[in-house]
Design a protein around this motif. Structure first.
Motif, PDB file in Angstrom:
ATOM      1  N   ASP A 103      35.071  -9.301 -40.111  1.00 31.45           N
ATOM      2  CA  ASP A 103      33.818  -8.679 -39.677  1.00 31.45           C
ATOM      3  C   ASP A 103      34.051  -8.096 -38.291  1.00 31.45           C
ATOM      4  O   ASP A 103      33.476  -8.555 -37.300  1.00 31.45           O
ATOM      5  N   THR A 112      32.988  -6.588 -44.328  1.00 33.88           N
ATOM      6  CA  THR A 112      32.053  -7.367 -45.147  1.00 33.88           C
ATOM      7  C   THR A 112      31.258  -6.495 -46.112  1.00 33.88           C
ATOM      8  O   THR A 112      30.462  -7.005 -46.885  1.00 33.88           O
ATOM      9  N   CYS A 150      40.306  -8.764 -46.883  1.00 35.43           N
ATOM     10  CA  CYS A 150      39.240  -7.776 -47.001  1.00 35.43           C
ATOM     11  C   CYS A 150      38.846  -7.361 -45.591  1.00 35.43           C
ATOM     12  O   CYS A 150      38.398  -8.192 -44.787  1.00 35.43           O
ATOM     13  N   ASN A 191      26.712 -10.671 -45.185  1.00 36.00           N
ATOM     14  CA  ASN A 191      26.854 -12.111 -45.426  1.00 36.00           C
ATOM     15  C   ASN A 191      26.771 -12.444 -46.906  1.00 36.00           C
ATOM     16  O   ASN A 191      27.489 -13.324 -47.411  1.00 36.00           O
ATOM     17  N   PRO A 238      34.286  -6.130 -50.136  1.00 36.65           N
ATOM     18  CA  PRO A 238      34.080  -7.061 -51.247  1.00 36.65           C
ATOM     19  C   PRO A 238      33.675  -6.279 -52.499  1.00 36.65           C
ATOM     20  O   PRO A 238      32.842  -5.382 -52.417  1.00 36.65           O
ATOM     21  N   ILE A 286      38.039 -12.561 -45.017  1.00 39.55           N
ATOM     22  CA  ILE A 286      37.125 -11.425 -44.909  1.00 39.55           C
ATOM     23  C   ILE A 286      36.825 -11.192 -43.435  1.00 39.55           C
ATOM     24  O   ILE A 286      36.320 -12.096 -42.754  1.00 39.55           O
ATOM     25  N   LYS A 294      30.070 -11.305 -48.606  1.00 39.68           N
ATOM     26  CA  LYS A 294      31.179 -12.225 -48.322  1.00 39.68           C
ATOM     27  C   LYS A 294      31.189 -13.375 -49.319  1.00 39.68           C
ATOM     28  O   LYS A 294      32.240 -13.706 -49.899  1.00 39.68           O
ATOM     29  N   GLU A 295      30.029 -13.991 -49.537  1.00 42.55           N
ATOM     30  CA  GLU A 295      29.954 -15.109 -50.475  1.00 42.55           C
ATOM     31  C   GLU A 295      30.262 -14.662 -51.897  1.00 42.55           C
ATOM     32  O   GLU A 295      30.876 -15.400 -52.677  1.00 42.55           O
TER      33      GLU A 295
END
Length: 252
Positions: free
Chosen positions: A106, A74, A71, A82, A46, A104, A85-86
């Motif tokens: 993981d 992460t 992607c 986390n 990201p 994305i 990701k957002e």
């Protein structure tokens, strides 16, 4: 110093007035009737999309192509996977990429880090899954150096190469973001002049120079990556040529 400032401003004016529109119009366009393409941008972490690929993203979105982002991690090297990701979903919204077109991963074998080597076969298989899921006909990713030399960027490129080698019978275009010298990398919009000359060294349609039609969108998108938006990345986005121009070369 005055000369450098004048050159910088002149280069920005060149970009904002779209003087290279003829060059840009030929990318993913065979010169006949417009055909909407399904394009997959494959990145490692990201914020890669905002730091390096916004000229290409703005080009594709403004011309009505369907753009998907894959992607492969992460970006959890600092334990903020986390959060990051957002942040990518927020940045994608700024870039007008729908939430459902951003994936994305993981994966336990694809961890972020300069000392993390990614399996090219695994990368290839994961990309193939996305190609099949969305009828992808074009891929954009890093080149063999990966702009910064990050091993994860380079492994993404090699995974794409593996995919192309294993499925050579498919009609699939793949394009790599050309890494530049450190002088060009930090020359900001001035590099638009050099990038304009670069395609002359290659056969027709094998290399394209795409200018960022809205550099402010790069800043807005990168600012969504708040966990990464520290002083040296702010400087990078300000002075990086990748904010203003992407040179894409066809992967053979």
């Amino acid at each position: 110093m005055v000369s450098l400032i004048v050159l910088w401003v002149a280069s920005l004016c060149k970009i904002f007035h779209g003087s290279f529109s003829a060059t840009k119009a030929t990318f993913l366009n065979d010169g006949r009737v417009f055909q909407r393409r399904n394009v997959l941008l494959v990145i490692a972490h990201p914020d890669d999309e905002s730091m390096f690929f916004t000229p290409a993203i703005n080009y594709l979105i403004s011309r009505g192509h369907n753009l998907y982002i894959l992607c492969l991690s992460t970006g959890d090297a600092d334990g903020m996977g986390n959060i990051r990701k957002e942040e990518l979903f927020l940045a994608s919204a700024i870039l007008k990429i729908p939430h459902q077109q951003v994936k994305i991963l993981d994966h336990p074998d694809l961890k972020d880090g300069f000392d993390k080597v990614w399996d090219w076969n695994l990368v290839s298989r994961l990309i193939e899954d996305e190609i099949c899921a969305h009828a992808i006909d074009s891929i954009i990713t890093f080149d063999d150096y990966g702009v910064s030399g990050h091993c994860n960027h380079r492994d993404v490129h090699r995974g794409v190469q593996k995919l192309l080698h294993d499925f050579s019978e498919r009609h699939l275009e793949a394009w790599e973001l050309v890494s530049t010298s450190i002088f060009r990398k930090y020359s900001g919009p001035v590099d638009s002049w050099l990038s304009k000359l670069f395609p002359w060294c290659f056969p027709s349609r094998q290399l394209h120079c795409l200018l960022n039609e809205d550099p402010s969108k790069t800043y807005a998108a990168m600012a969504q990556h708040r966990s990464q938006w520290v002083w040296f990345r702010k400087l990078f986005v300000s002075f990086s040529s990748y904010t203003y121009v992407n040179t894409l070369k066809r992967i053979q």
